[in-house]
Write an enzyme that holds these catalytic residues in place. Structure first.
Site, PDB file in Angstrom:
ATOM      1  N   ASP A 110     -19.845 -15.935  14.496  1.00 52.61           N
ATOM      2  CA  ASP A 110     -20.502 -16.511  13.312  1.00 52.61           C
ATOM      3  C   ASP A 110     -21.918 -15.989  13.090  1.00 52.61           C
ATOM      4  O   ASP A 110     -22.552 -16.342  12.093  1.00 52.61           O
ATOM      5  CB  ASP A 110     -20.589 -18.045  13.445  1.00 52.61           C
ATOM      6  CG  ASP A 110     -19.217 -18.697  13.394  1.00 52.61           C
ATOM      7  OD1 ASP A 110     -18.264 -18.020  12.990  1.00 52.61           O
ATOM      8  OD2 ASP A 110     -19.109 -19.880  13.756  1.00 52.61           O
ATOM      9  N   LYS A 162     -34.471 -28.982  23.748  1.00 50.31           N
ATOM     10  CA  LYS A 162     -35.209 -29.773  22.743  1.00 50.31           C
ATOM     11  C   LYS A 162     -36.553 -30.280  23.285  1.00 50.31           C
ATOM     12  O   LYS A 162     -36.756 -31.483  23.458  1.00 50.31           O
ATOM     13  CB  LYS A 162     -34.348 -30.936  22.261  1.00 50.31           C
ATOM     14  CG  LYS A 162     -33.107 -30.449  21.541  1.00 50.31           C
ATOM     15  CD  LYS A 162     -32.270 -31.560  20.976  1.00 50.31           C
ATOM     16  CE  LYS A 162     -31.078 -30.979  20.224  1.00 50.31           C
ATOM     17  NZ  LYS A 162     -30.049 -31.944  19.889  1.00 50.31           N
ATOM     18  N   ASP A 218     -26.566 -18.297  11.876  1.00 49.65           N
ATOM     19  CA  ASP A 218     -25.184 -18.667  12.157  1.00 49.65           C
ATOM     20  C   ASP A 218     -24.566 -19.046  10.816  1.00 49.65           C
ATOM     21  O   ASP A 218     -24.981 -20.027  10.184  1.00 49.65           O
ATOM     22  CB  ASP A 218     -25.173 -19.867  13.121  1.00 49.65           C
ATOM     23  CG  ASP A 218     -23.760 -20.370  13.417  1.00 49.65           C
ATOM     24  OD1 ASP A 218     -22.904 -20.322  12.510  1.00 49.65           O
ATOM     25  OD2 ASP A 218     -23.520 -20.839  14.537  1.00 49.65           O
TER      26      ASP A 218
END
Length: 363
Positions: A110, A162, A218
């Site tokens: 992708d 994160k 993506d």
């Protein structure tokens, strides 16, 4: 050299397009997504390509046979009986990836970017360790897993998922190059390369990062497919402007317009910025197209307006109709005259004769 392309399953995120065509064969800028990757891999010296899939669409097999002949390479399927995560497919394809000592690429089907495979290969061979991750820099690293390198080095120290405090802005771009020795770390079971394999490689001082220059996206879902198309066309304007419609064309407004030679465009149109028009598409008079994709065989009739949308193969948009809000028409969808469609995903072979004002799936 060898390469493994992680294709996965049925491409549900890109429906309704993938209801008609396997995801790797969906045209991105008028060329199947996988062909962009194969061309770049061949340029870097790759001769053996493995596609990791959950199922084997027959239509894909015949297209890939043509690519084998065209590029003088071998392409084979590696079919997972159960989903094996992001590392398991390497173990499943061990016969090809480990057949000699040359390194191999692994990439997500992708991902679109400028595919710096040759530079990446040279960098990987020069540092001599087991793996290299292509990294891209982002403005908001707190949304991602961040790569932290050793001071003044490309060697990866650790990964921070994160991060709350700023530790860096490099993230994993989903493209790698490895020495075959990595296969000794991976068992044939569902395994995450990011969570299980990479931390162990970093702890052994065997993993480096290579910075990607230029765009990265993506494109596995419609809104990102459109954004990726914009980024690709902007890149094309710098690298190969001759492939785009010249700004001197009366219909070009704002640039970055890619028109297939067999497409026909009417009088008084305003097209651009960031528009792709596929083979045998017919655009009527006075049509306005912005930030959109028209697939092969589409018809946009007089004075229609298409913005932020993907018009699937053989679909038609009626006179004075308007598509907006990341509308995606599947194969052979007919939009009647003077209809407004906002943010709808319309399944193949449907006819729309009333306004669709709220985003949703039209079945």
């Amino acid at each position: 050299m060898k390469a493994l392309i992680l294709v996965g399953g049925f491409g549900t995120r890109l429906r309704p397009l993938t209801l008609s065509v396997p995801k790797p064969l969906v045209e991105f800028a008028n060329k199947p997504m996988i062909l962009h990757q194969i061309e770049a891999l061949v340029k870097a010296g790759v001769t053996d390509i493995v596609l990791a899939v959950n199922y084997k669409p027959e239509v894909m097999a015949s297209v890939l046979k043509n690519y084998e002949e065209k590029f003088g390479i071998t392409i084979e399927f590696s079919i997972e009986k159960e989903p094996l995560g992001t590392a398991g497919p390497l173990a499943l394809a061990r016969k090809v990836l480990g057949k000699d000592e040359s390194p191999f690429f692994v990439l997500n089907a992708d991902v679109t970017c400028e595919y710096p495979f040759e530079k990446m290969r040279d960098f990987h061979v020069a540092h001599g360790n087991e793996g290299t991750i292509l990294a891209t820099k982002v403005e908001e690293p707190s949304k991602y897993g961040v790569i932290v390198t050793e001071a003044n080095s490309t060697r990866i120290d650790r990964f921070v998922e994160k991060p709350v405090e700023y530790v860096g802005n490099r993230i994993n771009a989903g493209i790698y190059i490895f020495n075959p020795s990595i296969l000794d770390r991976i068992e044939l079971r569902p395994t995450s390369i990011e969570k299980e394999i990479f931390p162990a490689m970093a702890a052994d001082y065997q993993l480096h990062t290579f910075d990607l220059e230029g765009y990265w996206m993506d494109v596995g879902q419609p809104k990102d497919f459109l954004t990726g198309t914009c980024l690709y066309l902007s890149s094309l304007a710098k690298r190969s402007p001759e492939m785009l419609a010249p700004a001197s064309e009366a219909y070009v407004h704002g640039g970055n317009v890619l028109v297939h030679p067999t497409a026909r465009i009417g009088k008084g149109c305003k097209i651009g910025p960031n528009v792709t028009i596929g083979p045998n598409a017919v655009v009527g008079d006075g049509v306005c197209l912005q930030r959109c994709v028209l697939m092969e065989g589409t018809q946009v009739r007089d004075y229609a307006w298409v913005k932020n949308s993907i018009v699937g193969w053989n679909s038609s948009v009626g006179r004075w109709s308007r598509l907006d809000g990341v509308t995606v028409l599947g194969d052979d969808v007919q939009i009647a005259d003077e209809i407004y469609v906002n943010g709808a995903s319309v399944l193949p072979h449907k006819s729309i004769k009333a306004n669709v004002c709220e985003p949703g799936i039209v079945m």
